[in-house]
Design a protein around this motif. Sequence first.
Motif, PDB file in Angstrom:
ATOM      1  N   PRO A 206       7.977  -5.365   5.430  1.00 52.36           N
ATOM      2  CA  PRO A 206       6.933  -5.145   4.416  1.00 52.36           C
ATOM      3  C   PRO A 206       5.762  -4.346   4.992  1.00 52.36           C
ATOM      4  O   PRO A 206       5.293  -4.622   6.095  1.00 52.36           O
ATOM      5  CB  PRO A 206       6.489  -6.568   4.063  1.00 52.36           C
ATOM      6  N   CYS A 207       5.308  -3.358   4.247  1.00 52.60           N
ATOM      7  CA  CYS A 207       4.165  -2.546   4.677  1.00 52.60           C
ATOM      8  C   CYS A 207       2.899  -2.886   3.917  1.00 52.60           C
ATOM      9  O   CYS A 207       1.845  -2.288   4.148  1.00 52.60           O
ATOM     10  CB  CYS A 207       4.484  -1.058   4.533  1.00 52.60           C
ATOM     11  N   ARG A 208       2.991  -3.815   2.976  1.00 48.71           N
ATOM     12  CA  ARG A 208       1.830  -4.344   2.278  1.00 48.71           C
ATOM     13  C   ARG A 208       1.849  -5.855   2.401  1.00 48.71           C
ATOM     14  O   ARG A 208       2.855  -6.437   2.747  1.00 48.71           O
ATOM     15  CB  ARG A 208       1.850  -3.929   0.799  1.00 48.71           C
ATOM     16  N   SER A 209       0.729  -6.464   2.124  1.00 51.22           N
ATOM     17  CA  SER A 209       0.586  -7.919   2.176  1.00 51.22           C
ATOM     18  C   SER A 209       0.180  -8.367   3.572  1.00 51.22           C
ATOM     19  O   SER A 209      -0.089  -7.570   4.475  1.00 51.22           O
ATOM     20  CB  SER A 209       1.872  -8.643   1.749  1.00 51.22           C
ATOM     21  N   ILE A 210       0.195  -9.677   3.751  1.00 56.95           N
ATOM     22  CA  ILE A 210      -0.267 -10.283   4.989  1.00 56.95           C
ATOM     23  C   ILE A 210       0.661  -9.978   6.160  1.00 56.95           C
ATOM     24  O   ILE A 210       0.286 -10.127   7.324  1.00 56.95           O
ATOM     25  CB  ILE A 210      -0.418 -11.808   4.786  1.00 56.95           C
ATOM     26  N   TYR A 211       1.878  -9.539   5.857  1.00 61.35           N
ATOM     27  CA  TYR A 211       2.856  -9.256   6.905  1.00 61.35           C
ATOM     28  C   TYR A 211       2.963  -7.761   7.217  1.00 61.35           C
ATOM     29  O   TYR A 211       3.938  -7.307   7.823  1.00 61.35           O
ATOM     30  CB  TYR A 211       4.234  -9.783   6.500  1.00 61.35           C
ATOM     31  N   SER A 212       1.978  -6.991   6.808  1.00 57.76           N
ATOM     32  CA  SER A 212       2.073  -5.536   6.952  1.00 57.76           C
ATOM     33  C   SER A 212       2.175  -5.091   8.411  1.00 57.76           C
ATOM     34  O   SER A 212       2.774  -4.055   8.704  1.00 57.76           O
ATOM     35  CB  SER A 212       0.872  -4.863   6.288  1.00 57.76           C
ATOM     36  N   GLY A 215       5.947  -4.913   9.268  1.00 60.05           N
ATOM     37  CA  GLY A 215       6.673  -3.820   8.625  1.00 60.05           C
ATOM     38  C   GLY A 215       6.221  -2.457   9.105  1.00 60.05           C
ATOM     39  O   GLY A 215       7.042  -1.550   9.316  1.00 60.05           O
ATOM     40  N   ARG A 216       4.922  -2.287   9.288  1.00 64.96           N
ATOM     41  CA  ARG A 216       4.392  -0.993   9.737  1.00 64.96           C
ATOM     42  C   ARG A 216       4.948  -0.612  11.098  1.00 64.96           C
ATOM     43  O   ARG A 216       5.320   0.538  11.331  1.00 64.96           O
ATOM     44  CB  ARG A 216       2.861  -1.053   9.819  1.00 64.96           C
ATOM     45  N   PHE A 217       4.986  -1.574  12.007  1.00 62.82           N
ATOM     46  CA  PHE A 217       5.488  -1.281  13.345  1.00 62.82           C
ATOM     47  C   PHE A 217       6.967  -0.913  13.303  1.00 62.82           C
ATOM     48  O   PHE A 217       7.397   0.062  13.940  1.00 62.82           O
ATOM     49  CB  PHE A 217       5.267  -2.478  14.268  1.00 62.82           C
ATOM     50  N   ILE A 218       7.749  -1.691  12.563  1.00 59.14           N
ATOM     51  CA  ILE A 218       9.187  -1.407  12.469  1.00 59.14           C
ATOM     52  C   ILE A 218       9.417  -0.014  11.893  1.00 59.14           C
ATOM     53  O   ILE A 218      10.211   0.781  12.431  1.00 59.14           O
ATOM     54  CB  ILE A 218       9.896  -2.476  11.610  1.00 59.14           C
ATOM     55  N   HIS A 219       8.729   0.315  10.811  1.00 59.76           N
ATOM     56  CA  HIS A 219       8.928   1.620  10.178  1.00 59.76           C
ATOM     57  C   HIS A 219       8.488   2.755  11.091  1.00 59.76           C
ATOM     58  O   HIS A 219       9.120   3.826  11.106  1.00 59.76           O
ATOM     59  CB  HIS A 219       8.179   1.674   8.844  1.00 59.76           C
ATOM     60  N   GLU A 220       7.438   2.539  11.868  1.00 61.56           N
ATOM     61  CA  GLU A 220       6.964   3.599  12.755  1.00 61.56           C
ATOM     62  C   GLU A 220       7.974   3.865  13.868  1.00 61.56           C
ATOM     63  O   GLU A 220       8.218   5.020  14.227  1.00 61.56           O
ATOM     64  CB  GLU A 220       5.594   3.224  13.335  1.00 61.56           C
ATOM     65  N   VAL A 245      10.303 -11.687   8.376  1.00 60.52           N
ATOM     66  CA  VAL A 245       9.898 -11.805   6.973  1.00 60.52           C
ATOM     67  C   VAL A 245      11.106 -11.631   6.061  1.00 60.52           C
ATOM     68  O   VAL A 245      11.312 -12.393   5.108  1.00 60.52           O
ATOM     69  CB  VAL A 245       8.811 -10.766   6.624  1.00 60.52           C
ATOM     70  N   MET A 246      11.927 -10.620   6.348  1.00 57.57           N
ATOM     71  CA  MET A 246      13.105 -10.360   5.528  1.00 57.57           C
ATOM     72  C   MET A 246      14.190 -11.416   5.733  1.00 57.57           C
ATOM     73  O   MET A 246      14.893 -11.783   4.788  1.00 57.57           O
ATOM     74  CB  MET A 246      13.652  -8.965   5.842  1.00 57.57           C
ATOM     75  N   PHE A 332      -0.244  -9.950  18.702  1.00 56.99           N
ATOM     76  CA  PHE A 332      -0.717  -8.783  17.959  1.00 56.99           C
ATOM     77  C   PHE A 332      -1.342  -9.242  16.648  1.00 56.99           C
ATOM     78  O   PHE A 332      -1.102 -10.358  16.180  1.00 56.99           O
ATOM     79  CB  PHE A 332       0.386  -7.741  17.770  1.00 56.99           C
ATOM     80  N   PRO A 333      -2.198  -8.412  16.057  1.00 61.59           N
ATOM     81  CA  PRO A 333      -3.050  -8.885  14.959  1.00 61.59           C
ATOM     82  C   PRO A 333      -2.346  -8.989  13.619  1.00 61.59           C
ATOM     83  O   PRO A 333      -1.489  -8.167  13.281  1.00 61.59           O
ATOM     84  CB  PRO A 333      -4.164  -7.838  14.908  1.00 61.59           C
ATOM     85  N   GLU A 334      -2.732  -9.996  12.874  1.00 59.93           N
ATOM     86  CA  GLU A 334      -2.280 -10.163  11.497  1.00 59.93           C
ATOM     87  C   GLU A 334      -3.233  -9.367  10.595  1.00 59.93           C
ATOM     88  O   GLU A 334      -4.442  -9.620  10.606  1.00 59.93           O
ATOM     89  CB  GLU A 334      -2.303 -11.642  11.143  1.00 59.93           C
ATOM     90  N   ILE A 335      -2.702  -8.412   9.857  1.00 58.66           N
ATOM     91  CA  ILE A 335      -3.534  -7.526   9.042  1.00 58.66           C
ATOM     92  C   ILE A 335      -3.043  -7.565   7.601  1.00 58.66           C
ATOM     93  O   ILE A 335      -1.891  -7.251   7.320  1.00 58.66           O
ATOM     94  CB  ILE A 335      -3.488  -6.069   9.570  1.00 58.66           C
ATOM     95  N   ASN A 336      -3.921  -7.946   6.705  1.00 60.31           N
ATOM     96  CA  ASN A 336      -3.573  -8.071   5.292  1.00 60.31           C
ATOM     97  C   ASN A 336      -3.951  -6.779   4.557  1.00 60.31           C
ATOM     98  O   ASN A 336      -5.122  -6.559   4.238  1.00 60.31           O
ATOM     99  CB  ASN A 336      -4.292  -9.262   4.676  1.00 60.31           C
TER     100      ASN A 336
END
Length: 521
Positions: A206-212, A215-220, A245-246, A332-336
């Motif tokens: 997920p690239c949105r929400s509290i788990y972003s 998801g952002r790291f995986i996609h990058e 998450v998935m 690593f930081p939790e970013i919503n």
Amino acid sequence: MAPPSSDHKRPHTPSSFCFSSLNLVWFLLVPSTVFFLVSTLAPHRPSISPLSSLLQVSFSNNSLQLQGSSIFNGSSIDSSFQLEAETDYFVSNMPFPDAIIEKHTIQLDMSKNNESKPVVDVTLKIVKKNSKLERNEANLARVRPSIKQAALVRNLTSTHQDPDYVPHGPIYRNANAFHRSYLEMEKVFKIYVYKEGEPPIFHNGPCRSIYSSEGRFIHELEKGNFYTTKDPDEALVYFLPFSVVMLVHYLYEPETSNTDAIGRTVVDYIDVISGKYPYWNRSLGADHFMLSCHDWGPRTSSYVPHLFHKSIRVLCNANTSEGFNPSKDASFPEINLLTGEVEGLLGGPSPSHRSILAFFAGRLHGYIRYLLLNEWKDKRDPDVQVFDQLPKGVSYMSKLKNSRFCLCPSGYEVASPRIVEAIYAECVPVLISDSYVPPFSDVLNWKSFSIQVAVKDIPNIKEILMGVSQRQYLRMQRRVKQVQRHFVVNATPKRYDVFHMINHSIWLRRLNIHIRDFHQS
């Protein structure tokens, strides 16, 4: 395995000895050569040799402290810290090629009269191949002392040149050591992403929400623009690209609270990659990493003992009471990110325009929040504003940006997205937690830009914060603005942002281990 003698050639002998000892020399040389080849080429069990940790972390009164051999403290390193990789031995005065070939043409005669006659040509070809792993370890052996040397410079400003940013100030444990380490990472750090597995559970998040963050790291990494390599032999670390998450979304059975399917999926995946590739088995997973911002990240890793105890686990839920080990695991930081973007989240009024001493809003979620809400919610104190639900028409973001201190209590698990929310809003974060290792603590000096309050001191929050002088608060608020760059999410990662800082945390853990691979040439 003992190194071969550096003297490969037959020693020169006086002519008076040639007639009587030539056959004896060859009689002794040939078996010795055969023995050397057999001992060199015989398979050995792969092994892993841990190095003295680059960082040691302890807790005192709920505050994080890095002690002992931390390179970012600039303190001395344990004498057992190895500076050189254990590579295969090389022929003296020869370069470092992929293979070293030595040819000796030997003429033997086994005739009865022991006369030396050229009967047969035997060419012994000794090939000593140096694997990419060994070259990687040699690179790391060069890097380690360079970082230790940089740590001896105790200036608050790095002495290294950089066109984008020069780390400086007390927000760093050691600015010069961090900068040197970061620059070395950019030069040599390589990640191999296993291709096995299919979305949506693998290679996705997920690239949105509290788990972003997850998801952002995986996609990058999947884009392959930074640090990744398509050649697994070149990699320093190996990424296990499943999203916790998935896994929870698709495999968890809430009716029965059954998580067996999650565990089987992780176990099966490790079985697949360990059977197809040699990398997991040679290190027992120590140079592999998983990344999760879900509360169940630690639980998911526990289904594979080596993943839990040996691999690098990059976790938002960095709880030392649940097995998080700061010397090998990374926080690593939790970013919503509700919209997936940080636009509008960064910045805030100057300190003189922040009228609220401390602020928190959030529902009951764990015992620490219960204590906070129970103590402060009904007091209606204008200085310490605590809500379980904001009044209608009141903006959460406006409250953050108009507060001097932002309260960041743990929920059911230790991590909280409010830490990054506070940093984005340039509000000094107040960490209220037990056993939590804040993100990038091996590099950042959290005491310089945050307040850490013990759970038992929740009733004393106002007294503690009122005790911070105006001068000290202004310094801390400036440092929050400075450290913000390390937590910012960019659509395309920029140097020193959160994506690169996560990679730097993984890089540091890889520096803490030394992998040896004895292979057949």
